[in-house]
Design a protein around this motif. Structure first.
Motif, short mmCIF file in Angstrom:
data_model
loop_
_atom_site.label_atom_id
_atom_site.label_comp_id
_atom_site.label_asym_id
_atom_site.label_seq_id
_atom_site.Cartn_x
_atom_site.Cartn_y
_atom_site.Cartn_z
N HIS A 12 5.60 29.85 8.17
CA HIS A 12 6.15 28.50 8.30
C HIS A 12 5.97 27.89 9.70
CE1 HIS A 12 9.03 25.36 6.96
NE2 HIS A 12 9.24 25.27 8.25
N CYS A 13 6.24 28.69 10.74
CA CYS A 13 6.28 28.11 12.09
C CYS A 13 4.90 27.80 12.65
CB CYS A 13 7.07 29.00 13.04
SG CYS A 13 6.40 30.65 13.18
N CYS A 50 10.46 29.78 5.97
CA CYS A 50 10.92 30.58 7.12
C CYS A 50 12.20 31.31 6.69
CB CYS A 50 11.22 29.67 8.31
SG CYS A 50 12.01 30.57 9.66
N GLU A 52 14.23 33.29 8.22
CA GLU A 52 15.34 33.32 9.17
C GLU A 52 16.06 31.97 9.23
OE1 GLU A 52 14.24 34.92 12.99
OE2 GLU A 52 12.89 36.36 12.08
N SER A 107 7.15 39.24 15.27
CA SER A 107 8.35 38.72 14.62
C SER A 107 9.01 39.81 13.77
CB SER A 107 7.97 37.54 13.70
OG SER A 107 8.96 37.33 12.72
N SER A 109 10.51 39.29 11.13
CA SER A 109 10.32 38.88 9.73
C SER A 109 8.84 38.80 9.37
CB SER A 109 10.94 37.50 9.49
OG SER A 109 12.31 37.53 9.69
N CYS A 110 8.08 38.04 10.15
CA CYS A 110 6.70 37.68 9.77
C CYS A 110 5.63 38.47 10.48
CB CYS A 110 6.49 36.19 9.99
SG CYS A 110 7.59 35.20 8.97
S1 SF4 Z 1 10.85 33.96 10.64
FE1 SF4 Z 1 10.04 33.57 12.68
S2 SF4 Z 1 7.86 34.00 12.53
FE2 SF4 Z 1 8.64 33.76 10.45
S3 SF4 Z 1 8.31 31.62 9.94
FE3 SF4 Z 1 10.39 31.79 10.74
S4 SF4 Z 1 10.17 31.35 12.90
FE4 SF4 Z 1 8.12 31.83 12.15
#
Ligand code: SF4
Length: 183
Positions: A12-13, A50, A52, A107, A109-110
């Motif tokens: 997403h980011c 995203c 988070e 990250s 998460s990602c």
């Molecule tokens: S969790 Fe972090 S790396 Fe993943 S999309 Fe969201 S902001 Fe970006």
């Protein structure tokens, strides 16, 4: 009707840096050095949610993998990814090519190749809290983040093969160049 039928999945980011934990953004909106060449190469994009932002919001603290590696967060990721998997199945069955997924290394998460871990990243920030000790406990390890682990497992369950790449935010230019060579 003109269409290339080639699609990329993006964390997403990479398209919306505003979703990141406050203070760690290093571009203004989307990662232009990556996106402009990919647009010129004729890709269409699916922006992954995203995980988070959609659990702890825009005012969240930075976290490590151990904090997100819970049954609840994994279930949250599964729910977010279910409609993505359905789209991938539909596109694949109709002759579209899902070329790859681009995540964000380090990250929790990602991360695709690397993620951040710490055994000390928890608890109340009170007078006994040592910021230095906590920061020193941070390790970058060769594992996926939780969201990407869940995604890979859902892809495997559905027999979908996908190449994974990642932007390394500590060295985005090199990772962008390497990705553009492959795609
Ligand atoms: S969790 Fe972090 S790396 Fe993943 S999309 Fe969201 S902001 Fe970006």
């Amino acid at each position: 009707m003109q269409r290339n039928k080639k699609i990329l999945l993006l964390s997403h980011c990479l398209l919306n840096v505003n979703s990141k934990v406050n203070k760690i953004a290093n571009y203004g909106g989307c990662l232009e050095e990556l996106m402009v060449p990919l647009i010129q190469k004729g890709y269409g994009f699916i922006q992954l949610p995203c995980p988070e932002l959609l659990s702890c919001g825009i005012k969240r603290w930075g976290q490590v993998k151990e904090q997100l590696d819970t049954p609840y967060f994994r279930k949250h990721c599964e729910k977010l990814l279910e409609p993505i998997i359905q789209q991938l199945i539909d596109y694949s069955n109709s002759g579209y090519k899902i070329s790859a997924c681009i995540g964000v290394d380090n990250s929790p998460s990602c991360g695709v190749n690397t993620t951040c871990k710490s055994s000390k990243w928890e608890g109340e920030i009170d007078s006994s809290f040592s910021l230095e000790e906590t920061l020193n406990s941070l390790n970058i390890v060769n594992e996926k983040g939780v969201f990407m682990e869940v995604f890979k497992s859902l892809l495997d369950k559905n027999a979908i093969n996908l190449d994974f790449y990642a932007i390394n935010e500590s060295n985005p230019n090199t990772s962008v160049k390497n990705i553009l060579k492959e795609l």
